[in-house]
Design a protein around this motif. Structure first.
Motif: not given
Ligand SMILES: [Zn+2]
Length: 512
Positions: A120-122, A145-150
């Motif tokens: 559930g990190v995203l 996963e953490g880096k998916i969001v800009d």
């Protein structure tokens, strides 16, 4: 001494930001926790104490009180270990609290002080962004996963000791652990419909089914290539949009199934649960609710091989999510709704021995065949727009490469046809709550499947002679619409109708 650290809690597929508050003071040494916590969270107490000690921090005996607020949200999961540990260290002056400000912290601690990944990190990152928080401290295994969001600064740590070091040094984005962006599903890259010789009709049916997202059943004797056919479906599905990828990755994040790479998922899933799958693994649920197979198959394929072997409650339970494209699970007085937006692909033998209607090999009585077919109930059959018989592959087809008249139907050719039909559907359903021909209701069918005089006559003839139900009539029209879309035609032709009729879901023997 008081300290507060931000963290996140999952609810369904979303997360909410919570405050982990810690107060340490003199008094009899103790460790109390409050804030509507599951047993899983309460167990953090022992892990945190030992992990702090084994990371080399000496804390005086003290009274520790932890509260996670707001109190009305039930907290579960093991991701609170790290924020609790950091808040305790901050309250003792060992962590620079200013650098921890506006940082969402997630992570499970091992007794030796190393940080384990969490699910559930995203969704937590998305929730943080929504609240204007731009920094997140997560287990390094979850870094992609953490880096998916800009525009999110990601601090990834593998141990409590390193986490403290990064915070105290004021690091706001450490790249050292980030691996290159890899996709978790490379599985189907090696598969291609060119591998399957013969079976022209089944390949063409598959192409049509994917183009309109029609649920399809493969029926045929053992060894006739049903599974091979199904497994290659992801190779011809349309590419996902970024939003679809994000939505799918979020589901896998919550389920804890993102795998080692953990980045954005690029390929559509292919889920093939076994017959003995439990209800909660299939539909979702469990003590700490997680999405099940029908949700994990989202945007892709749910393949039920040997479908008649599945328990009746699993098969019947599929009807509602197939209709609503979601499923609601009630757990501890709260309800969770997960999407269930998949293409259903079934495979079955036509009878117990597998060879009906080949009377040279099959001795099953008509009654036995009917009883076998009856394992798939009529309402469930109604959810299949298409059914195709797979043939036993002949000796010549197996041996002779040059023979392959249908080798032209390889994955790349089939995908082009699917993309063509997909483009037509995007245009057609613009602004509606529908994406595929298979999702059309009576109103849309009337609007988009208008027939000419000749085609009208043909379908009336079929209707009268074959005792087609109203639902069967709709299936034929929807499938015919998709065939016309593949051919790039606005108008549905008689040939399209005849072909769709050939694929119409229910086998005769199941009805009569
Ligand atoms: Zn038989």
């Amino acid at each position: 001494m008081y300290s507060s650290v931000l963290s996140g809690v999952l609810h369904g597929l979303k997360a909410e930001i919570v405050h982990v508050e810690v107060d340490v003071g003199n008094g009899l040494p103790s460790f109390e926790m409050s804030g509507f916590l599951s047993n899983e969270v309460k167990e953090a107490r022992e892990r945190v104490k030992v992990a702090i000690r084994n990371s080399g921090y000496e804390l005086p005996p003290q009274r520790i009180v932890v509260n996670i607020s707001p109190a009305d949200i039930r907290k579960s999961g093991t991701g609170f270990d790290l924020p609790i540990a950091l808040a305790i260290l901050a309250a003792n002056g060992l962590v620079d609290e200013v650098n921890l400000d506006k940082t969402v912290v997630l992570g499970e601690l091992s007794l030796d002080g190393s940080i384990n990944g969490v699910r559930g990190v995203l969704p937590c990152v998305c929730a943080a962004k929504e609240e204007g928080i731009e920094k997140i401290l997560i287990p390094d295994i979850n870094v992609n996963e953490g880096k998916i969001v800009d525009s999110m600064h990601v601090i990834a740590a593998d141990s409590l000791r390193n986490a403290v070091r990064y915070i105290n040094d004021g690091i706001i984005d450490n790249e050292e652990n980030a691996t290159s962006d890899k996709s978790m599903f490379n599985r189907c890259a090696a598969l291609d419909y060119a591998d399957i010789r013969g079976q022209h009709a089944a390949k063409r049916a598959t192409m049509i089914a994917v183009a309109g997202m029609h649920n399809i059943m493969y029926m045929g004797p053992p060894g006739s290539g049903k599974t091979m056919m199904a497994k290659r479906i992801p190779t011809i599905m349309p590419d996902m949009t970024f939003e679809e990828k994000l939505e799918l990755t979020n589901i896998y994040s919550v389920a804890g199934q993102l795998g080692d790479c953990g980045g954005l998922m690029k390929e559509r899933p292919f889920r093939a649960p076994y017959h003995n799958v439990t209800r909660s693994a299939f539909f979702g649920g469990g003590m700490y609710p997680r999405p099940g197979e029908i949700t994990l198959a989202g945007k892709g394929v749910l393949f039920l091989d040997e479908m008649t072997e599945f328990k009746p409650d699993i098969l019947e339970g599929l009807r509602q999510p197939l209709e609503d494209r979601n499923i609601t699970i009630v757990r501890m007085g709260r309800s969770y709704t997960y999407p269930a937006d998949f293409m259903l692909v079934g495979a079955m033998n036509p009878c117990k021995c597998g060879y009906y209607p080949d009377r040279n090999r099959c001795n099953c009585s008509e009654q036995e065949v009917k009883r076998f077919m009856g394992k798939i109930s009529m309402p469930l059959w109604d959810r299949f727009d298409m059914c195709i018989k797979t043939e036993g592959i002949s000796y010549e087809q197996l041996g002779d490469k040059k023979h392959g008249d249908c080798d032209a139907l390889d994955s790349s050719y089939m995908k082009q046809a699917v993309d063509r039909a997909r483009a037509a559907q995007i245009k057609r359903f613009n602004g509606r709550n529908i994406m595929y021909n298979s999702q059309m209701g009576g109103k849309e069918i009337e609007e988009f499947c208008r027939l000419g005089k000749e085609e009208e006559k043909l379908i009336e003839r079929i209707f009268a002679r074959k005792h087609i139900t109203a639902r069967g009539y709709h299936k034929i029209l929807k499938t015919a619409r998709t065939i016309a879309d593949i051919e790039g035609n606005d108008k549905i032709s008689s040939a399209n109708i005849s072909e769709a009729f050939y694929y119409r879901g229910i086998p005769e023997i199941a009805i009569h």
